[in-house]
Design a protein around this motif. Structure first.
Motif, PDB file in Angstrom:
ATOM      1  N   GLY A 107       0.810  -1.215   0.000  1.00 38.96           N
ATOM      2  CA  GLY A 107       0.000   0.000   0.000  1.00 38.96           C
ATOM      3  C   GLY A 107       0.839   1.258   0.000  1.00 38.96           C
ATOM      4  O   GLY A 107       1.718   1.432   0.844  1.00 38.96           O
TER       5      GLY A 107
ATOM      6  N   GLU B 254       1.822  -1.592  -4.690  1.00 35.61           N
ATOM      7  CA  GLU B 254       0.554  -0.850  -4.680  1.00 35.61           C
ATOM      8  C   GLU B 254      -0.344  -1.370  -5.814  1.00 35.61           C
ATOM      9  O   GLU B 254       0.097  -1.481  -6.954  1.00 35.61           O
TER      10      GLU B 254
ATOM     11  N   CYS C 196       1.558  -4.526   6.352  1.00 40.57           N
ATOM     12  CA  CYS C 196       0.290  -4.281   5.685  1.00 40.57           C
ATOM     13  C   CYS C 196      -0.157  -2.843   5.987  1.00 40.57           C
ATOM     14  O   CYS C 196      -0.530  -2.530   7.115  1.00 40.57           O
TER      15      CYS C 196
ATOM     16  N   ALA D  92      -2.525  -1.384   3.974  1.00 38.79           N
ATOM     17  CA  ALA D  92      -3.486  -1.461   2.873  1.00 38.79           C
ATOM     18  C   ALA D  92      -4.761  -0.686   3.159  1.00 38.79           C
ATOM     19  O   ALA D  92      -5.765  -0.854   2.458  1.00 38.79           O
TER      20      ALA D  92
ATOM     21  N   VAL E 124      -6.190  -8.265   3.212  1.00 37.25           N
ATOM     22  CA  VAL E 124      -4.760  -8.597   3.138  1.00 37.25           C
ATOM     23  C   VAL E 124      -4.339  -9.404   4.372  1.00 37.25           C
ATOM     24  O   VAL E 124      -3.607 -10.390   4.270  1.00 37.25           O
TER      25      VAL E 124
END
Ligand code: FAD
Length: 826
Positions: free
Chosen positions: A8, A32, A199, A201, A208
């Motif tokens: 991310g 990403e 993570c 995200a 995730v």
């Protein structure tokens, strides 16, 4: 440096890559799913209002760091990523006006300048306000607007130059692992290897994390944001496009906030019904994203915004000439308690999350994660946002959904620090629950547990209280979730005997040939003492800062009963046990949490001996059962483990039995205690008594930011012990004065009870803050603990700021908690 993959490239992921670089880790890849110039997550449309004041010190410190970092982050023409227009929170109700005083207290506690201002001053700062609606406000000059999307682009550029790789338009579809450790991330173009995966995200975090076998307590919710048509009064301010010069504005009484975008307004609204979103249903981000077409942006539902539009025209009459030009329901993350989620997966080493983070806290959270990864520890305590703060029952989909939606509803509400959830309730109850209900327990909820705060059954004793024990009148705020019955329960504990439900305190059994080594390594006390002894000690980190206090009872050569006050330490112990057995297979140690399967009853007070004598043939006399020892006994025929210690500074035992016989134990003790004047007592009395005794609570009174000496807990370090975690760092601190110390204050007027988190002033300057507070019935005065400069001396006069009033208080003698602290000699 280890190879790190960040999932991310929103404001959190980009900041993390940057913070890792500043600590020397540049072997990082950011993956990403969207296009890097506008990835399409929450950051891509975040209006970027940064209000730093927060009840949590941790969150406020994250915010102040984010502000300073964004200010220093400049593009080629020298303009920064933060527009420090200031923040204004207006009150349109008396309740809000009053509460702004409490909020100003938090700002003072955490070092943020904040001023309470009159309606006229509000108008001066913000001439477009409706004078008829505003009763006053709070102005925070250092608040402002984060330019989040621009910040991401500058961070990407800066970190690329240092070697960070960015791979965009590439979704992570799996987490590769081997032997319980992360080895990389799987993408449609192959696996990218990694030693550590973080993570970041955003609201896809649940999906995730699931790939790593981790249940993340996060719910994506949509929140409405609109932009108006141009407004003449804003045109006249001649702001550059999309920029602002008026303070960011909050109208919390109507769940609204405002910012300028050049010559029109942006309006955010939390007053609509919660709109949960399933991130999985959104699919992958398309390879092209635009301002109006991104996965985090759902179609605007105008009917939900109608009340907000009306209210906005009331507060800001210039809106009456405008219309809504554009609106959307934008998605971002909520959690059961509103806090962020930071930490390593308990079941997959090397898989970390930095989730549910606002732009406001983004750089602060990123720095904390980078520090933990690189240095093993963050300078800011992470308990408030630690992933492991949730219990199993709090991870179910239903629980996360209901509580996160409730958090959305309450995001701007005035909440009392003791205010319990209305629902879901009765998730975890102790074996004593039926009797507690019969006695009219007033339950508050914590970690899913129902915990009696006091018992209505004791109300009849209020009129029998001796004069010196009678409670004082309280103000309306400190009277909430309080009853004069608490005085009765404290009195009875000090003068007769009371029984306390201690079941929710975390308990472990640690067994096996490696159990002793594990505990010796983990804590500051010497646990190699004979079977039957108890060690009260500390768990430290490598820097000799506190991770929690710990009670270790040696039941057998290779079996220890352990009381622990910080859930994160359970994970640390489990990891250490795994490492220990990998190192030497004969030294395995099994860690088994027994909290839910057992009941714990505190039986304390001068008549505790008399009660127990009626119920047991075992020797409970002081010579036969000395302080700080543990025994297996029978009480009313029930097999039990009794430990001779007290949380309140009175004679007695904590008694553990299996949960199936818990109710029988309660009944037996309650019946046998009648002739001794026994009562059931709750958490409110316990809190008061523990503070009188000097007991400190991990999380509120001391955290990982403090050393044993600063917290007055150096007495829990065995002087000749070496080799445990933190021992070397602790040795290097000898002779050094901590900058701040945890001190006890008594309130001079003998009646003003404060609640915690209030600032403490000396010579007109905020010098510290209160951690816990209570009315101390034994001495007939309120007491409080506070972090204060070391130079503050016993007898010094200070003031605690409570709702804007300075309450005079006096510093009490320094307390040093000792190893034998838990016995009954106060
Ligand atoms: P994101 O910006 O969502 O970034 C996560 C990234 O991860 C995304 O780019 C996504 O594409 C990527 N990703 C996800 N899954 C994968 C995968 N499997 N593989 C690869 N990449 C993946 N906060 C404030 O502080 N102040 C405000 O005023 C404010 N206003 C807001 C207004 C609205 C309308 C909304 C919706 C939010 C607002 N917020 C505000 C909240 C703030 O926008 C978010 O909390 C913040 O942007 C989250 O940043 P992030 O980096 O965690 O997530």
């Amino acid at each position: 440096a280890p190879k790190v993959v960040i999932i991310g490239a929103g404001i959190v992921g980009a900041n993390l890559a940057d913070e890792l670089c500043s600590l020397g880790w540049t072997n990082t890849t950011v993956v990403e799913q969207g296009p890097l110039d506008l990835p399409g997550g929450s950051t891509s449309h975040a209006p970027g209002l940064v209000y730093q004041t927060n009840p949590s010190k941790t969150m406020a410190k994250f915010a102040t760091y984010t502000v300073s970092k964004l200010q220093s982050l400049k593009d080629q023409d020298g303009s920064s990523c933060f527009n420090q227009v200031g923040g204004l929170e207006v009150a349109t109700t008396e309740a809000r006006l009053h509460d702004l005083k409490r909020k100003q207290g938090w700002a003072h506690s955490w070092g943020i300048e904040a001023k309470l201002i009159s309606p006229e001053e509000c108008l001066k700062l913000y001439p477009l306000l409706n004078r008829d609606r505003v009763l006053g406000g709070m102005h925070i000059p250092s608040d402002g607007l984060a330019l989040a999307a621009k910040a991401v682009q500058l961070l990407v550029k800066r970190t690329r130059e240092k070697g960070v790789k960015y791979i965009d338009r590439t979704p992570v579809t799996g987490i590769a692992r081997s032997d319980g450790k992360v080895t990389g991330v799987v993408t449609p173009n192959g696996t990218i290897s990694a030693d550590i995966v973080v993570c970041c995200a955003g609201f896809w975090g649940v999906e995730v994390s699931k790939m790593a076998g981790l249940t993340l307590p996060l719910l994506p919710l949509a929140h409405q944001y609109v932009k108006t048509t141009p407004i003449q009064a804003l045109k006249e301010r001649k702001n550059p496009p999309n920029s602002a010069s008026l303070p960011i504005l909050r109208h919390q009484d109507q769940d609204l906030y405002y910012r300028e975008h050049g010559d029109f307004y942006g309006i955010g609204y939390y007053g609509h019904k919660p709109m949960p979103v399933n991130a999985a249903s959104l699919g992958w981000t398309p390879s092209t994203v635009s301002d109006n077409n991104m996965p985090s942006r759902l179609t605007f539902t105008a009917e939900d915004f109608a009340p907000a539009w009306q209210e906005s025209q009331e507060l800001l009459p210039v809106m009456r000439e405008a219309e809504i030009a554009d609106g959307f329901n934008g998605i971002f993350s909520f959690t059961p308690d509103g806090g962020s989620l930071v930490g390593e997966s308990p079941t997959l080493d090397g898989f970390w999350v930095a989730e549910a983070v606002w732009v406001t806290h983004s750089a602060g959270v990123a720095r904390a994660v980078a520090e933990v990864l690189v240095k093993g520890k963050s300078q800011i305590d992470l308990s408030d946002c630690d992933l492991s703060r949730f219990e199993g029952v709090q991870l179910s989909l239903d629980y996360v959904s209901e509580t996160s939606q409730q958090n959305f509803i309450e995001v701007y509400n005035i909440l009392h620090p003791l205010e319990p959830k209305q629902s879901p309730r009765n998730l975890r109850v102790s074996a004593f629950f039926a009797r507690q209900e019969q006695l009219g327990a007033m339950f508050l909820e914590q970690r899913g547990w129902e915990r009696p705060h006091w018992y209505k059954a004791n109300e009849k004793l209020v009129k029998t209280l001796p004069r010196e024990w009678r409670p004082q009148e309280r103000d309306a705020w400190s009277s909430k979730f309080y009853s004069p019955i608490v005085a009765v329960e404290a009195w009875k504990t000090r003068t007769a005997v009371a029984m306390y439900d201690m079941t929710p305190l975390r308990r472990l059994e640690i067994s096996g040939p490696g159990a002793l080594d594990l505990l010796q390594q983990a804590c500051t006390g010497d646990v190699s003492r004979p079977v039957g002894t108890i060690t009260y000690a500390l768990v430290l980190d490598d820097n000799a800062c506190l991770r929690c206090d710990i009670i270790v009872a040696r039941l057998e050569e290779e079996l220890f009963h352990v009381g622990i006050f910080n859930p994160i330490v359970i994970e640390t112990l489990s990891r250490s046990a795994r490492k220990q057995s990998q190192h030497s297979s004969g030294k395995w140690a099994a860690i088994h949490e027994v909290t839910a399967g057992t009941s714990a009853l505190g039986l304390w007070g001068p008549h505790a001996h008399a009660v127990i004598r009626k119920l047991s043939e075992d020797d409970f006399s002081t010579s036969g059962f000395p302080h700080h020892t543990v025994k297996r006994v029978h009480i009313a025929g029930i097999p039990a483990t009794a430990v001779r210690l007290s949380h309140v500074g009175e004679a007695g035992w904590e008694i553990y039995v299996n949960a199936d016989v818990g109710l029988r134990l309660w009944d037996a003790v309650f019946d046998a205690g009648q002739s001794e004047g026994i009562i059931a007592a709750g958490r409110a009395a316990l809190n008061s008594l523990r503070m009188e005794k000097g007991f400190r609570d991990f999380g509120s009174d001391f955290t990982s930011e403090h050393t044993p000496a600063a917290a007055g807990m150096e007495g829990l370090v065995a002087p000749s012990k070496t080799g445990y975690t933190g021992a070397n760092a602790l040795a290097s601190l000898v002779g050094k004065q901590p900058e701040k110390r945890l001190r006890t204050l008594t309130i001079d007027d003998g009646k003003s009870v404060v609640m915690g988190k209030e600032p403490v002033f000396q010579h007109g300057k905020a010098v510290g803050y209160v951690t816990s507070a209570a009315f101390a019935y034994t001495i007939g005065k309120p007491v409080a603990y506070a972090w204060l400069p070391s130079g503050v001396r016993e007898g010094d006069k200070v003031q605690v700021e409570y709702f804007g009033k300075r309450v005079p208080a006096t510093i009490a003698a320094n307390v040093t908690v000792k190893e034998n602290w838990m016995d009954d000699r106060s």
